[in-house]
Design a protein around this motif. Structure first.
Motif, mmCIF file in Angstrom:
data_model
loop_
_atom_site.group_PDB
_atom_site.id
_atom_site.type_symbol
_atom_site.label_atom_id
_atom_site.label_comp_id
_atom_site.label_asym_id
_atom_site.label_seq_id
_atom_site.Cartn_x
_atom_site.Cartn_y
_atom_site.Cartn_z
ATOM 1 N N GLY A 57 0.730 -1.195 -0.021
ATOM 2 C CA GLY A 57 0.181 0.004 0.235
ATOM 3 C C GLY A 57 0.885 1.272 -0.075
ATOM 4 O O GLY A 57 0.281 2.461 0.025
ATOM 5 N N GLY A 58 2.019 1.213 -0.161
ATOM 6 C CA GLY A 58 2.941 2.288 -0.314
ATOM 7 C C GLY A 58 3.673 2.508 1.136
ATOM 8 O O GLY A 58 4.407 3.881 1.040
ATOM 9 N N GLU A 59 3.486 1.745 2.033
ATOM 10 C CA GLU A 59 4.437 2.233 3.423
ATOM 11 C C GLU A 59 5.803 1.538 3.344
ATOM 12 O O GLU A 59 6.343 0.545 2.673
ATOM 13 N N ALA A 60 6.636 2.416 4.090
ATOM 14 C CA ALA A 60 8.167 1.798 3.923
ATOM 15 C C ALA A 60 8.329 0.502 4.865
ATOM 16 O O ALA A 60 7.444 0.332 5.602
ATOM 17 N N GLY A 61 9.259 -0.122 4.661
ATOM 18 C CA GLY A 61 9.496 -1.492 5.187
ATOM 19 C C GLY A 61 9.986 -1.472 6.950
ATOM 20 O O GLY A 61 11.016 -1.756 6.705
ATOM 21 N N ARG A 62 9.216 -0.908 7.499
ATOM 22 C CA ARG A 62 9.472 -0.878 8.986
ATOM 23 C C ARG A 62 9.169 -2.180 9.517
ATOM 24 O O ARG A 62 8.520 -3.144 9.148
ATOM 25 N N ALA A 63 9.748 -2.741 11.011
ATOM 26 C CA ALA A 63 9.509 -3.538 11.623
ATOM 27 C C ALA A 63 7.949 -3.416 12.246
ATOM 28 O O ALA A 63 7.412 -2.365 12.090
ATOM 29 N N PRO A 64 7.325 -4.809 12.637
ATOM 30 C CA PRO A 64 5.877 -4.622 12.964
ATOM 31 C C PRO A 64 5.719 -3.836 14.357
ATOM 32 O O PRO A 64 6.695 -3.851 15.011
ATOM 33 N N HIS A 65 4.661 -3.293 14.513
ATOM 34 C CA HIS A 65 4.463 -2.346 15.874
ATOM 35 C C HIS A 65 4.390 -3.224 16.976
ATOM 36 O O HIS A 65 3.713 -4.415 17.051
ATOM 37 N N GLN A 66 5.279 -3.051 17.737
ATOM 38 C CA GLN A 66 5.583 -3.849 19.155
ATOM 39 C C GLN A 66 4.137 -3.865 20.164
ATOM 40 O O GLN A 66 3.703 -2.590 20.104
ATOM 41 N N ARG A 67 3.779 -4.827 20.369
ATOM 42 C CA ARG A 67 2.693 -5.179 21.486
ATOM 43 C C ARG A 67 1.458 -4.221 21.144
ATOM 44 O O ARG A 67 0.701 -3.839 22.112
ATOM 45 N N TYR A 68 1.347 -4.097 19.995
ATOM 46 C CA TYR A 68 0.144 -3.359 19.707
ATOM 47 C C TYR A 68 -1.288 -3.757 19.990
ATOM 48 O O TYR A 68 -2.265 -3.016 20.911
ATOM 49 N N ASP A 69 -1.528 -5.099 19.591
ATOM 50 C CA ASP A 69 -2.893 -5.511 20.055
ATOM 51 C C ASP A 69 -2.986 -5.653 21.719
ATOM 52 O O ASP A 69 -3.901 -5.217 22.084
ATOM 53 N N GLU A 70 -1.907 -6.062 22.277
ATOM 54 C CA GLU A 70 -1.936 -6.159 23.627
ATOM 55 C C GLU A 70 -2.491 -4.751 24.425
ATOM 56 O O GLU A 70 -3.088 -4.750 25.275
ATOM 57 N N LEU A 71 -1.425 -3.623 23.771
ATOM 58 C CA LEU A 71 -1.583 -2.549 24.600
ATOM 59 C C LEU A 71 -3.135 -1.881 24.295
ATOM 60 O O LEU A 71 -3.710 -1.053 25.089
ATOM 61 N N ILE A 72 -3.283 -1.884 23.114
ATOM 62 C CA ILE A 72 -4.915 -1.526 22.531
ATOM 63 C C ILE A 72 -6.047 -2.216 23.512
ATOM 64 O O ILE A 72 -6.881 -1.545 23.947
ATOM 65 N N SER A 73 -5.720 -3.367 23.765
ATOM 66 C CA SER A 73 -6.608 -3.946 24.603
ATOM 67 C C SER A 73 -6.562 -3.794 25.857
ATOM 68 O O SER A 73 -7.662 -3.517 26.666
ATOM 69 N N ALA A 74 -5.347 -3.511 26.422
ATOM 70 C CA ALA A 74 -5.251 -3.194 27.907
ATOM 71 C C ALA A 74 -5.665 -1.531 28.145
ATOM 72 O O ALA A 74 -6.314 -1.458 29.208
#
Length: 587
Positions: free
Chosen positions: A61-78
């Motif tokens: 989709g045009g995004e630069a090749g970064r690493a995946p977001h750390q702990r994203y689902d965990e933090l959003i849920s918490a």
């Protein structure tokens, strides 16, 4: 193009220990012609981003090749709430006016929802417990000429942020170029700002330690080797973050809220030194290892502007953008009589208690200072000035002598109105407590020595240049360490910035003798000014996230010329770094 003048019959920089360059002065300017807006407009959140954000990079989709977001689902849920969505666009503004004496000219800046890039860029108002997903698009001209580079890597200075969203210098990108620590180029890069306090894992309370709260942050370009020219071109902006103690609402009815002056009387002021050629066009020599000391101070993008204020209290968030000038600011009357103000925060962090009746606020590159000025003391029509009282003639730093109350006037205030409603803001006697320090934890902490030096025109840390691919320290997640920052060099001062975590100064020595740590440096900090022949012992914890970060001198020309180290935070089972788990070592 400006040419350095000859020093002692030779070009500056010709010998092994070069003299600093001397450039012709900028043309004269016309003071007090440009007005700053009486209030800033916070950047509004968006309803959606297209394409929608993803945890892994959306390279297709045009995004630069970064690493995946750390702990994203965990933090959003918490945290129990979806992230707010923002978008910033790095663009060229073709006709910026610094001062009416100079012609309109192109700058680089960030654009928000309102068309047109600005410098500073839009201010983001964030809150602890409410995460943010900020998409940063690179729309800079790829065929540009002059100084700077059209790649970007945006660092949100001082936020407790996962490494892939920290703006690592090697993570720079454009649509056709990727930095060495990315896997692909891209038109944009999504940054996940969790807005949790440090100590999240330790306290297990789904938010972290409120005594670790930040306040005044700023985002800026951090592209490897080009941070200085890209910031001189204008790529920076402010990020305020609030919490229940400092809620950004002076009328907050909740007991315990500080009720400091709030928007629209909570106002950012940035200070940047710049130099202009004979035609009034912005100039920077990015190849000279000493850089260029600006002789014009640009306040929120304008030279010698006016800010009209109401007769009430204001919270000013002061930021030194650099690249190299330090400031010692005083507020004076037209007859140069110093006025008092209240100092409440350093490096964006509220102090335990305010410093009352101050007449001078000093800060080096990237340091911040929050002050409260009460304009209700003055009749309508009163004019006041901010002046710079520090004498500095080169990029090495101030020479140790002051100018007194006759320093150059860089900003004019005019008290021109009464506030429309009663000023209920206050500055309480107690602000934010400091997290406790354990003597046992300090004694058990690993010690690392970092020696910042300048020799034969080369900027080094522990005698080595920056290597973006090599970690000079591997630190177990959750560890606490004492970092000894050393400056043995004569004539140079280094504002040292440590990414990701703040530290506390344990001691300061100068020429081998203990010296008192100034009151405003006794709180939490992310920039540590190393003066000539000084050594600082700094206690730091490394918590909550993993990955690559950097420490560097924030005199921007120094970091661009490789006065920077990479350190990695690794899982507890990882290698603790050279020297094993011993009590001392160096990177």
């Amino acid at each position: 193009m400006l040419t350095p003048l000859l020093l002692n019959g030779r070009r500056a920089g010709a010998d092994d220990d070069p003299e600093p360059p001397v450039f012709p002065p900028s043309p004269p300017t016309t003071p007090w012609q440009e007005e700053l807006p009486t209030a800033i407009t916070p950047l509004p959140a968006l309803a959606a981003l297209t394409p929608a954000p993803t945890v892994a990079p959306n390279i297709a989709g045009g995004e630069a090749g970064r690493a995946p977001h750390q702990r994203y689902d965990e933090l959003i849920s918490a945290l129990g709430v979806a992230p707010l969505l923002y978008e910033l666009k790095a663009k060229e503004q073709p006709d910026w006016v610094f001062n009416p004496a100079y012609p309109p000219q192109p700058i680089w800046g960030y654009e928000g929802t309102t068309p047109g890039a600005t410098s500073p860029g839009p201010t983001i108002f964030a809150r602890y417990g409410r995460p943010i997903l900020c998409r940063i698009r690179n729309q800079l001209p790829q065929n540009h000429v002059g100084f700077g580079t059209p790649e970007i890597s945006t660092h949100l200075h001082n936020l407790h942020t996962p490494s892939e969203s920290d703006g690592f210098p090697g993570d720079f990108y454009s649509a056709n170029k990727a930095g060495p620590t990315l896997t692909a180029p891209g038109e944009f890069k999504d940054h996940f700002y969790p807005n949790i306090y440090a100590g999240y894992d330790q306290l297990q309370n789904h938010i972290g330690d409120p005594n670790e709260a930040l306040g005044t942050l700023w985002y800026h370009d951090h592209t490897m080797d080009f941070t200085a020219p890209n910031l001189v071109r204008g790529l920076f902006g402010f990020y305020f973050i609030f919490d229940p103690l400092d809620p950004g609402n002076e009328r907050d009815p909740i007991p315990g809220a500080l009720r400091l002056p709030s928007h629209p009387y909570d106002y950012p002021l940035s200070f940047a030194d710049k130099r202009f050629d004979a035609n009034g066009i912005l100039f920077y020599d990015q190849f000279n290892p000493d850089g260029v000391l600006g002789d014009k101070v640009v306040v929120n993008g304008k030279i010698e502007p006016v800010l009209k204020v109401a007769a009430r209290k204001y919270r000013f968030r002061l930021l030194n953008v650099g690249p190299s000038r330090f400031y010692g600011l005083s507020l004076v009357t037209p007859s140069n009589v110093r006025q008092t103000f209240t100092y409440i925060a350093n490096d964006g962090n509220l102090l335990p208690a305010p410093l009352l009746n101050q007449t001078l606020v000093s800060f080096s590159v990237a340091e911040r200072a929050d002050i409260v000025v009460d304009f209700s003391r003055y009749p309508i029509g009163t004019e006041l000035y901010l002046i710079n009282r520090l004498r500095q003639d080169s990029t090495r730093g101030p020479d140790g002598t002051g100018i007194g109350s006759n320093g150059p006037r860089i900003l004019k205030f005019i008290v021109d109105r009464f506030p429309p409603v009663q000023d209920l803001s206050q500055v309480p006697a107690a602000l934010r407590p400091l997290p406790p320090l354990s003597l046992a934890e300090i004694a058990a902490a690993r010690v690392r020595r970092w020696d910042f030096d300048h020799d034969r025109g080369v900027w080094v840390i522990n005698d080595r240049l920056f290597n973006v691919q090599s970690a000079r320290a591997q630190i177990p997640q959750g560890a606490a360490e004492v970092w000894v920052l050393i400056n043995d060099d004569d004539g140079w001062q280094h504002p040292i910035h440590i990414h990701f975590e703040e530290g506390r100064i344990l001691s300061k020595t100068r020429e081998g003798r203990n010296v008192a740590v100034p009151l405003h440096e006794r709180g939490r900090k992310d920039v540590f000014l190393l003066g000539e022949d000084e050594t600082l012992r700094v206690f730091i914890r490394f918590r909550d996230f993993l990955g690559k970060y950097v420490m560097h001198c924030h005199n921007l020309i120094h970091e661009d010329h490789a006065m920077m180290v990479r350190f990695d935070i690794v899982a507890q089972s990882g290698n603790p770094g050279p020297g094993g788990g011993g009590s001392s070592g160096s990177g």
